[in-house]
Motif scaffolding. Structure first.
Motif, PDB file in Angstrom:
ATOM      1  N   PHE A 136      97.958  79.626  95.498  1.00 51.15           N
ATOM      2  CA  PHE A 136      98.938  79.001  95.800  1.00 51.15           C
ATOM      3  C   PHE A 136      99.968  80.360  95.283  1.00 51.15           C
ATOM      4  O   PHE A 136      99.443  81.392  95.265  1.00 51.15           O
ATOM      5  CB  PHE A 136      99.023  78.192  94.934  1.00 51.15           C
ATOM      6  CG  PHE A 136      97.877  76.840  94.969  1.00 51.15           C
ATOM      7  CD1 PHE A 136      97.976  75.616  95.531  1.00 51.15           C
ATOM      8  CD2 PHE A 136      97.300  76.827  93.335  1.00 51.15           C
ATOM      9  CE1 PHE A 136      97.385  74.672  95.235  1.00 51.15           C
ATOM     10  CE2 PHE A 136      96.111  75.996  93.835  1.00 51.15           C
ATOM     11  CZ  PHE A 136      96.334  74.705  94.502  1.00 51.15           C
ATOM     12  N   ARG A 137     101.362  79.703  95.875  1.00 47.96           N
ATOM     13  CA  ARG A 137     102.214  80.280  95.258  1.00 47.96           C
ATOM     14  C   ARG A 137     103.385  79.912  94.491  1.00 47.96           C
ATOM     15  O   ARG A 137     104.733  79.084  95.122  1.00 47.96           O
ATOM     16  CB  ARG A 137     103.448  80.871  96.660  1.00 47.96           C
ATOM     17  CG  ARG A 137     102.247  81.666  97.697  1.00 47.96           C
ATOM     18  CD  ARG A 137     102.147  83.120  96.726  1.00 47.96           C
ATOM     19  NE  ARG A 137     102.049  84.033  98.269  1.00 47.96           N
ATOM     20  CZ  ARG A 137     100.323  84.444  98.065  1.00 47.96           C
ATOM     21  NH1 ARG A 137      99.960  84.137  97.221  1.00 47.96           N
ATOM     22  NH2 ARG A 137      99.638  84.985  98.992  1.00 47.96           N
ATOM     23  N   PHE A 138     103.293  79.851  93.142  1.00 50.99           N
ATOM     24  CA  PHE A 138     103.751  78.503  92.349  1.00 50.99           C
ATOM     25  C   PHE A 138     105.184  79.111  91.970  1.00 50.99           C
ATOM     26  O   PHE A 138     105.055  81.247  91.984  1.00 50.99           O
ATOM     27  CB  PHE A 138     103.114  78.986  90.766  1.00 50.99           C
ATOM     28  CG  PHE A 138     102.049  77.728  91.593  1.00 50.99           C
ATOM     29  CD1 PHE A 138     102.543  76.454  91.483  1.00 50.99           C
ATOM     30  CD2 PHE A 138     101.214  78.418  91.198  1.00 50.99           C
ATOM     31  CE1 PHE A 138     100.939  75.366  91.802  1.00 50.99           C
ATOM     32  CE2 PHE A 138      99.683  77.512  91.003  1.00 50.99           C
ATOM     33  CZ  PHE A 138      99.113  76.041  91.950  1.00 50.99           C
ATOM     34  N   ASP A 139     106.415  78.519  91.054  1.00 51.83           N
ATOM     35  CA  ASP A 139     107.669  79.343  90.962  1.00 51.83           C
ATOM     36  C   ASP A 139     107.478  80.397  90.066  1.00 51.83           C
ATOM     37  O   ASP A 139     106.850  80.048  88.689  1.00 51.83           O
ATOM     38  CB  ASP A 139     108.017  78.616  90.955  1.00 51.83           C
ATOM     39  CG  ASP A 139     110.144  78.614  90.850  1.00 51.83           C
ATOM     40  OD1 ASP A 139     110.017  79.584  91.023  1.00 51.83           O
ATOM     41  OD2 ASP A 139     110.417  77.767  90.350  1.00 51.83           O
ATOM     42  N   GLY A 140     107.757  81.595  89.993  1.00 44.02           N
ATOM     43  CA  GLY A 140     107.491  82.787  88.994  1.00 44.02           C
ATOM     44  C   GLY A 140     105.996  83.238  89.022  1.00 44.02           C
ATOM     45  O   GLY A 140     105.799  83.675  87.674  1.00 44.02           O
ATOM     46  N   ASN A 146     105.062  83.998  85.035  1.00 49.83           N
ATOM     47  CA  ASN A 146     106.313  84.837  84.433  1.00 49.83           C
ATOM     48  C   ASN A 146     105.339  86.101  83.118  1.00 49.83           C
ATOM     49  O   ASN A 146     105.788  85.263  82.274  1.00 49.83           O
ATOM     50  CB  ASN A 146     107.409  84.289  83.500  1.00 49.83           C
ATOM     51  CG  ASN A 146     108.064  83.239  85.319  1.00 49.83           C
ATOM     52  OD1 ASN A 146     108.905  84.533  86.048  1.00 49.83           O
ATOM     53  ND2 ASN A 146     108.376  82.539  84.677  1.00 49.83           N
ATOM     54  N   ASP A 147     103.885  86.279  82.871  1.00 51.58           N
ATOM     55  CA  ASP A 147     103.729  86.317  81.980  1.00 51.58           C
ATOM     56  C   ASP A 147     103.537  85.750  80.651  1.00 51.58           C
ATOM     57  O   ASP A 147     103.725  86.167  79.332  1.00 51.58           O
ATOM     58  CB  ASP A 147     104.115  88.323  81.844  1.00 51.58           C
ATOM     59  CG  ASP A 147     103.563  88.960  82.674  1.00 51.58           C
ATOM     60  OD1 ASP A 147     102.203  88.783  83.231  1.00 51.58           O
ATOM     61  OD2 ASP A 147     104.714  90.007  83.274  1.00 51.58           O
ATOM     62  N   ASP A 148     103.804  84.572  81.065  1.00 53.33           N
ATOM     63  CA  ASP A 148     103.791  83.646  79.677  1.00 53.33           C
ATOM     64  C   ASP A 148     102.560  82.391  79.883  1.00 53.33           C
ATOM     65  O   ASP A 148     101.936  82.139  78.320  1.00 53.33           O
ATOM     66  CB  ASP A 148     105.338  82.913  79.587  1.00 53.33           C
ATOM     67  CG  ASP A 148     105.221  82.208  78.586  1.00 53.33           C
ATOM     68  OD1 ASP A 148     104.911  82.748  77.217  1.00 53.33           O
ATOM     69  OD2 ASP A 148     105.946  81.006  78.869  1.00 53.33           O
ATOM     70  N   TYR A 204     105.693  69.657  86.854  1.00 45.94           N
ATOM     71  CA  TYR A 204     105.029  70.711  85.618  1.00 45.94           C
ATOM     72  C   TYR A 204     105.785  71.973  85.243  1.00 45.94           C
ATOM     73  O   TYR A 204     106.505  71.772  84.380  1.00 45.94           O
ATOM     74  CB  TYR A 204     103.395  70.402  85.331  1.00 45.94           C
ATOM     75  CG  TYR A 204     102.743  71.455  84.042  1.00 45.94           C
ATOM     76  CD1 TYR A 204     102.806  70.405  82.683  1.00 45.94           C
ATOM     77  CD2 TYR A 204     102.955  72.778  82.953  1.00 45.94           C
ATOM     78  CE1 TYR A 204     103.242  70.686  81.516  1.00 45.94           C
ATOM     79  CE2 TYR A 204     102.963  72.739  82.494  1.00 45.94           C
ATOM     80  CZ  TYR A 204     103.207  71.803  81.502  1.00 45.94           C
ATOM     81  OH  TYR A 204     102.892  72.212  80.107  1.00 45.94           O
ATOM     82  N   LEU A 205     105.488  72.751  85.861  1.00 45.03           N
ATOM     83  CA  LEU A 205     106.091  73.702  85.612  1.00 45.03           C
ATOM     84  C   LEU A 205     107.845  73.769  85.782  1.00 45.03           C
ATOM     85  O   LEU A 205     108.784  74.454  84.437  1.00 45.03           O
ATOM     86  CB  LEU A 205     105.883  75.259  86.602  1.00 45.03           C
ATOM     87  CG  LEU A 205     104.764  75.730  86.478  1.00 45.03           C
ATOM     88  CD1 LEU A 205     103.939  76.471  87.924  1.00 45.03           C
ATOM     89  CD2 LEU A 205     103.810  76.378  85.400  1.00 45.03           C
ATOM     90  N   LYS A 206     108.444  72.850  85.848  1.00 43.49           N
ATOM     91  CA  LYS A 206     109.930  72.389  86.929  1.00 43.49           C
ATOM     92  C   LYS A 206     110.490  72.125  85.661  1.00 43.49           C
ATOM     93  O   LYS A 206     112.020  72.538  84.421  1.00 43.49           O
ATOM     94  CB  LYS A 206     110.297  71.566  87.692  1.00 43.49           C
ATOM     95  CG  LYS A 206     110.987  71.990  88.413  1.00 43.49           C
ATOM     96  CD  LYS A 206     111.653  71.237  89.874  1.00 43.49           C
ATOM     97  CE  LYS A 206     110.375  71.824  90.914  1.00 43.49           C
ATOM     98  NZ  LYS A 206     110.686  70.692  92.287  1.00 43.49           N
ATOM     99  N   ILE A 207     109.303  70.668  84.363  1.00 46.16           N
ATOM    100  CA  ILE A 207     109.882  70.527  83.716  1.00 46.16           C
ATOM    101  C   ILE A 207     109.849  71.500  82.182  1.00 46.16           C
ATOM    102  O   ILE A 207     110.594  71.108  81.400  1.00 46.16           O
ATOM    103  CB  ILE A 207     108.455  69.286  83.277  1.00 46.16           C
ATOM    104  CG1 ILE A 207     109.327  68.042  84.317  1.00 46.16           C
ATOM    105  CG2 ILE A 207     109.273  68.927  81.616  1.00 46.16           C
ATOM    106  CD1 ILE A 207     107.726  67.496  84.791  1.00 46.16           C
ATOM    107  N   ALA A 208     108.544  72.958  82.559  1.00 48.68           N
ATOM    108  CA  ALA A 208     108.103  73.316  80.925  1.00 48.68           C
ATOM    109  C   ALA A 208     109.421  74.782  81.177  1.00 48.68           C
ATOM    110  O   ALA A 208     109.007  75.012  79.978  1.00 48.68           O
ATOM    111  CB  ALA A 208     106.680  74.644  81.487  1.00 48.68           C
ATOM    112  N   LYS A 209     110.141  74.620  82.271  1.00 52.63           N
ATOM    113  CA  LYS A 209     110.788  75.207  82.275  1.00 52.63           C
ATOM    114  C   LYS A 209     112.046  74.998  81.362  1.00 52.63           C
ATOM    115  O   LYS A 209     113.065  75.742  80.982  1.00 52.63           O
ATOM    116  CB  LYS A 209     111.838  75.426  83.953  1.00 52.63           C
ATOM    117  CG  LYS A 209     111.531  77.090  83.850  1.00 52.63           C
ATOM    118  CD  LYS A 209     111.661  77.402  85.765  1.00 52.63           C
ATOM    119  CE  LYS A 209     113.243  78.376  86.031  1.00 52.63           C
ATOM    120  NZ  LYS A 209     113.256  78.367  87.813  1.00 52.63           N
ATOM    121  N   HIS A 210     112.820  74.190  81.884  1.00 48.31           N
ATOM    122  CA  HIS A 210     113.677  73.173  80.636  1.00 48.31           C
ATOM    123  C   HIS A 210     113.664  72.681  79.325  1.00 48.31           C
ATOM    124  O   HIS A 210     112.099  72.071  79.310  1.00 48.31           O
ATOM    125  CB  HIS A 210     113.847  72.079  81.698  1.00 48.31           C
ATOM    126  CG  HIS A 210     114.769  72.459  83.434  1.00 48.31           C
ATOM    127  ND1 HIS A 210     115.486  73.910  83.281  1.00 48.31           N
ATOM    128  CD2 HIS A 210     114.055  72.003  84.535  1.00 48.31           C
ATOM    129  CE1 HIS A 210     116.062  73.372  84.645  1.00 48.31           C
ATOM    130  NE2 HIS A 210     114.530  72.720  84.976  1.00 48.31           N
TER     131      HIS A 210
END
Length: 317
Positions: free
Chosen positions: A9-13, A29-31, A311-317
């Motif tokens: 996969f190539r996820f955002d961040g 993002n190391d998070d 999920y990552l999109k929502i987690a970002k905000h």
């Protein structure tokens, strides 16, 4: 039947990805960590050439259930399970130690004991014990995580004196290990099972110790059926187990223990299907719930990518 054996996969961040024997872990993002439980299966430190349908889902959902059921005992890394085969959680700095806890003398501990060993990881063992006998109380027998090959047994004293883990952190991990195991045994008992032994991994984030990775799954734990335990023990018969041991036994019967000159036996579709059925049985017995098999339809990787990205999109905000 479909099985997911490879991810890319190539996820955002996404900063990096680690492909383990069974899990693929994506660093966001190391998070955050996106941990994908694939359908790969390993035994004797080697990955078998064929995936086992539903295995990843089984392990991921058991671990998620037990992480939630023990979150009052200690903080854990899990934030969400956006897909049946995926857990997303906090990135922690893992300790280079696995905390193994045993309530019964069996497996590798019994093999050592039967050869005359009376001390395991610094813990003294009483004379005259029999295979599958309960210890007076559960014992913690840690191992160090090796970069290559097998993990090595080590004592609490050695871990602290070698500076692998500080005394303070080790004592926190040991306390959590005993409490988590007690809870795991209580839950197992309700399902007619005995949680015999298991391993926990811990990490640190912002100065706090967290439980990380999977917990109480048949890959990280050994379960016996409670019904018949006493009778089998008194008769010196093997216990009926719920664990990955049946795969190891099958490989041994086919002359494979990953030793030089040995070749991996062929894994037929029929055998992979039978292992899949065993994993589903494990899931339903350990959790007391039916496994949702609707996840098998469609493109598994595409589904995961969609669910995690959302999920990552929502987690970002």
């Amino acid at each position: 039947m479909k099985a997911l054996t490879k991810t890319d996969f190539r996820f955002d961040g996404q900063k990096s990805v680690y492909h383990g024997k069974v899990r693929d872990v994506y660093n966001i993002n190391d998070d955050l960590m996106v941990m994908v439980a694939t359908d790969r299966i390993s035994a004797f430190d080697v990955v078998l050439p064929k995936g086992i349908p539903f295995k990843g889902q089984v392990l991921n959902q058991i671990a998620a259930k037990f992480l939630d059921a023990t979150s009052d005992i200690c903080p854990n890394w899990k934030l969400a399970t956006p897909d049946p085969m995926v857990t997303v959680g906090l990135k922690c700095e893992g300790f280079r130690v696995e905390m193994i806890i045993r309530s019964i003398l069996t497996g590798s501990a019994w093999r050592s004991y039967s050869e005359g060993c009376r001390e395991l990881c610094g813990v003294k063992l009483p004379d005259g014990m029999k295979e599958n006998q309960y210890f007076p109380e559960p014992i913690v027998t840690p191992t160090t995580k090796a970069d290559e090959g097998h993990d090595m047994n080590i004592s609490k004293e050695e871990i602290i004196s070698q500076g692998i883990v500080s005394k303070e952190d080790y004592e926190v991990m040991e306390d959590y290990t005993k409490k988590l195991f007690k809870r795991g045994q209580e839950i197992a008992k309700k399902q007619g099972l005995i949680l015999v032994d298991t391993k926990y991994e811990f990490g640190k984030r912002d100065g706090k110790v967290y439980l990380i990775d999977e917990i109480h799954t048949p890959d990280s734990s050994r379960y016996f059926y409670a019904d018949g335990y006493e009778r089998k023990f008194n008769a010196g018969e093997p216990q009926k187990q719920l664990s990955k041991e049946f795969v190891r036994q099958w490989l041994i019967e086919h002359n494979f223990m990953n030793e030089p000159g040995q070749t991996m036996p062929e894994i037929t579709d029929e055998y992979a299907e039978s292992v899949s059925q065993r994993y589903i049985e494990l899931y339903e017995h350990i959790t007391g719930e039916k496994l949702d098999k609707t996840t098998e339809s469609g493109d598994i990787a595409a589904r995961i990518e969609k669910n995690v990205s959302e999920y990552l999109k929502i987690a970002k905000h």
